[in-house]
Design a protein around this motif. Structure first.
Motif, PDB file in Angstrom:
ATOM      1  N   TRP A  26      -0.842 -14.462   8.857  1.00  0.00           N
ATOM      2  CA  TRP A  26      -0.281 -14.646   7.521  1.00  0.00           C
ATOM      3  C   TRP A  26      -1.318 -14.245   6.472  1.00  0.00           C
ATOM      4  O   TRP A  26      -2.500 -14.510   6.612  1.00  0.00           O
ATOM      5  N   LYS A  27      -0.816 -13.642   5.396  1.00  0.00           N
ATOM      6  CA  LYS A  27      -1.712 -13.193   4.326  1.00  0.00           C
ATOM      7  C   LYS A  27      -0.961 -13.242   3.001  1.00  0.00           C
ATOM      8  O   LYS A  27       0.207 -12.835   2.915  1.00  0.00           O
ATOM      9  N   VAL A  28      -1.629 -13.758   1.974  1.00  0.00           N
ATOM     10  CA  VAL A  28      -1.022 -13.798   0.636  1.00  0.00           C
ATOM     11  C   VAL A  28      -1.201 -12.435  -0.010  1.00  0.00           C
ATOM     12  O   VAL A  28      -2.310 -11.919  -0.142  1.00  0.00           O
ATOM     13  N   GLU A  29      -0.081 -11.837  -0.418  1.00  0.00           N
ATOM     14  CA  GLU A  29      -0.099 -10.531  -1.092  1.00  0.00           C
ATOM     15  C   GLU A  29       0.690 -10.669  -2.390  1.00  0.00           C
ATOM     16  O   GLU A  29       1.915 -10.650  -2.383  1.00  0.00           O
ATOM     17  N   GLY A  30      -0.039 -10.866  -3.500  1.00  0.00           N
ATOM     18  CA  GLY A  30       0.616 -11.120  -4.785  1.00  0.00           C
ATOM     19  C   GLY A  30       1.308 -12.466  -4.756  1.00  0.00           C
ATOM     20  O   GLY A  30       0.687 -13.495  -4.464  1.00  0.00           O
TER      21      GLY A  30
END
Length: 771
Positions: free
Chosen positions: A551-555
């Motif tokens: 999981w990765k926060v993108e914007g």
């Protein structure tokens, strides 16, 4: 006294005790004596290195590697196997150089014990003697014998025993001659094996099950991945050295065919079980025999029936008599194919299977009208019996204990040929066994439609666990039954002739409902944004919980790039669960399926999710996971998710009712209910008049069960048998083979109306003496 004290300790905690009532009803059905059987498949080295008593691996040297060297045979001087034609039979022969040797470690070591005598059987061509010896891993000899078979390929034998106990010995064959020796067969078996065919402890475990029938030899083993490797019973006849064997390509090892049709029939006879032969119908996993080439496969089925049942005056009955069994075996059960016509072409399509089934059915019925033909898929006309298979989570079996209550009674009968808990089961735990027991009460109660059933698989050798779990676990020298084995044994040893309908009411188990939410994927890449939870008209602040996957926060979005199964990100809430609305925007960026929207999350083992675009991006479903076991809530609905499109997903919960929306359109509904982990069945044995009550309590709480048997003739005493343990995750092991095993005591104070305490996590069987 120890057993009684243990039961008292389990139930002497009245707080939290659940209740149930079971009232017998007048309706009753006849139950087949074959309802509870056994299914043997050559998987997990069940036969090779298992039930078949042979201790040597590759005894005919037919299993060779790419360079022609025999597998599992160590040689003093490498020699390739050569083929030899003798009397229309091909033999693989291996040369032993002058004063050289060959050596075999069997199946993960040969167990050698002082008290166990071993028998050698060997076919060799040599000018002098051959020395047979058992060896420690360091090469030291621990016993042996000398054999002089001669120069005319005689089959010689000699018994011997070990001087020391070594669980992982090897057997060495030394050539004492100045000239090379040739060998084409070498067998080593324990003298205490059941008539030199079956390993004694494994045979005993099957015998103690009292199976009503045994289905053999598979399973996928019957089909093979490729048709050339399908099981062909005619190549598994006569003496062991006549059986060249074949590749068991489905399970990845060589089959010597030491267990052939004859041995399976003998196994059934010695255990008192009816034989059920599964015949290949001209279909493997990846190939289908053309209809104009099908007749040899039909002939194989007809000839197998003649071999089992024909008189000594018939072609194949004479072969059976020549193998030592002039009397017929009376085999009247035959299954046509295995899991064919079920999986979109894997194992043939349904039309392909149906067309071939008709040919087999008509040919068998024309010659043997009393033989019961079993189909493994629905066909477009009547058949005798249909085989159904279930592998699933514990909750599936609890939920489906009433599956056959409403089945139509006018069609073919049902054979539940393979079933087992295969999720949240460890390597065979009590949780799985109790769920299976609940399902079995439903099969017994519906004995008029469910005529046969068999847990699967039967055996696993721990060094080659291809399938999990299994009923009986073993290594080279030890064996034990799993809790599921004991459930099968208890039901079969407490058979009833009649099963009664009953009114069963049970207090539900506590429903582990939380207030958290989450998002997830299944073999899919996706992005989520604006996840929110509103409960009791309040927006709830979410606390970030555990994540699995990439999981990765993108914007503003949380993106998941992993394409593995079951990747989730949880957000927990400290607020109590209540009516709520969960929203999220979701976009699929790649992979196989769609979205997972989690809600009512208590922890990683207790939650619900809305599966959008599951099952290969074809279906939506509401699913609930309780204590790690997942089951569906309500019905699936068709749906597919497009790539690179944003969807507005919304789940509303009001009490137990759940409403699911996509882009503000209601697409699915369901009710949040947990299966009640209680099952009951009442039956009677006609001859003795005994009334048998089976009670299954899968709860962590004890349960007081009020039994209303008014209308039945019952005495004041009963035999009380219980299977239980301190935890649902508990298992048996080589160190504690009977950690979970039945205990039996006497029960007084029985009447037509009385209370029975079922301890937590238990199967209770009351055998009440009939008047």
């Amino acid at each position: 006294m120890i057993f009684a004290a243990y039961i008292f300790a389990l139930v002497a905690r009245p707080q939290g005790m659940l209740t149930a009532s079971v009232k017998v009803l007048p309706k009753r059905v006849a139950v087949s004596p074959q309802l509870f059987g056994a299914f043997f498949e050559e998987v997990n080295h069940a036969g090779e290195g298992g039930l078949h008593a042979e201790l040597v691996q590759n005894r005919t040297f037919a299993d060779v590697d790419e360079s022609g060297l025999p597998r599992f045979w160590k040689q003093s001087s490498p020699a390739k196997v050569k083929k030899q034609e003798i009397a229309n039979h091909t033999y693989a022969t291996l040369e032993i150089p002058a004063h050289g040797y060959i050596e075999n470690s069997g199946y993960w070591g040969i167990p050698a014990y002082k008290k166990t005598r071993l028998n050698v059987a060997m076919s060799a061509n040599c000018e002098d003697s051959l020395k047979i010896s058992l060896r420690k891993p360091n090469g030291e000899s621990i016993g042996g014998a000398t054999l002089t078979p001669g120069t005319d390929w005689q089959l010689g034998g000699v018994p011997f025993s070990a001087k020391e106990e070594v669980p992982n010995a090897s057997v060495r064959i030394e050539n004492l001659s100045d000239k090379p020796a040739e060998i084409r067969y070498f067998s080593l078996t324990p003298a205490d094996a059941a008539e030199d065919t079956f390993r004694g402890d494994l045979f005993s475990l099957v015998h103690e099950m009292r199976p009503g029938f045994i289905r053999f030899p598979g399973g996928c083993y019957v089909e093979g991945n490729n048709i050339v490797n399908a099981f062909r019973w005619k190549t598994a006849l006569y003496a062991g050295m006549e059986r060249e064997g074949h590749v068991n390509d489905n399970w990845g090892y060589w089959s010597t065919d030491g267990l052939g049709l004859y041995e399976y029939l003998v196994l059934c006879e010695r255990t008192g079980a009816k034989p059920m032969f599964v015949t290949n119908c001209g279909i493997s996993h990846h190939q289908v025999v053309p209809m104009d080439e099908l007749q040899p496969w039909v002939d194989d089925a007809l000839d197998a029936l003649e071999f089992a049942n024909g008189s000594e005056n018939t072609q194949w009955g004479a072969v059976r008599a020549g193998m030592g069994h002039p009397a017929p075996f009376h085999m009247n059960l035959i299954e046509i194919g295995n899991e064919n016509g079920l999986w979109d072409g894997f194992g043939g399509t349904n039309p392909q299977y149906t067309e071939r089934y008709h040919v087999f059915y008509d040919a068998i019925k024309a010659k043997y009208p009393d033989v019961v033909c079993i189909a493994n898929a629905k066909v477009d006309r009547d058949t005798d019996v249909i085989d159904e298979h279930y592998y699933n989570a514990p909750s599936f079996f609890w939920t489906n204990q009433n599956r056959y209550d409403s089945y139509p009674r006018t069609g073919p009968k049902i054979y539940v040929g393979e079933y087992a808990v295969t999720q949240d089961c460890g390597t065979g735990n009590l949780k799985a066994a109790l769920a299976e027991a609940a399902f079995m009460t439903g099969m017994e109660r519906n004995g008029d439609i469910v005529r046969m059933s068999s847990y699967a698989p039967l055996f696993v050798r721990v060094e080659d666990r291809h399938w999990n779990p299994d009923a009986i676990v073993f290594n080279g020298s030890q064996s034990y039954g799993t809790p599921s084995y004991y459930v099968q044994k208890l039901f079969a040893n407490n058979r009833v002739d009649e099963a009664y309908s009953a009114k069963v009411e049970a207090a539900p188990d506590p429903n582990p409902v939380g207030a958290g939410v989450g998002v997830g994927t299944w073999k899919t890449q996706a992005e989520y944004e604006h996840l929110s939870l509103r409960t009791n008209n309040q927006n709830i602040l979410l606390k970030d919980g555990a994540r699995t996957g990439a999981w990765k926060v993108e914007g503003d979005a949380l993106a998941q790039s992993d394409t593995q199964e079951n990747r989730t990100a949880l957000y927990l809430s400290t607020k109590p669960a209540g009516d709520s609305t969960i929203r999220v925007r979701a976009r699929k960026t790649g992979g196989d399926e769609g979205f997972l929207l989690l809600f009512r999350v208590k922890d990683s083992k207790n939650f619900m999710w809305w599966n959008v675009g599951g099952w290969g991006n074809h279906q939506n479903a509401l699913e609930k996971t309780v204590n790690g076991s997942k089951f569906e809530v309500g019905q699936q609905v068709p749906y597919s998710v497009e790539n690179n499109r944003w969807y507005d997903l919304r789940v509303e919960t009001k009490g137990n009712h759940i409403s699911c929306y996509i882009d503000n359109k209601l697409v699915q509904e369901g009710d949040d209910t947990s299966p009640t982990s209680f099952a009951a069945n009442i039956g009677r044995v006609k001859k003795s008049g005994d009334v048998i009550v089976k009670l299954v309590n899968g709860s962590e709480s004890a349960r007081k069960v009020t039994l209303d048997l008014r209308g039945m003739k019952v005495g004041p005493t009963a035999t009380f048998t219980i299977l239980t343990s301190a935890g649902l995750e508990d298992e048996n092991s080589f160190a504690q083979p009977k950690r979970i095993a039945p205990g039996t005591s006497k029960r007084s104070g029985v009447s037509a109306y009385f209370d029975q305490i079922c301890p937590p996590r238990s199967l209770v069987i009351l055998r009440i003496k009939g008047k």
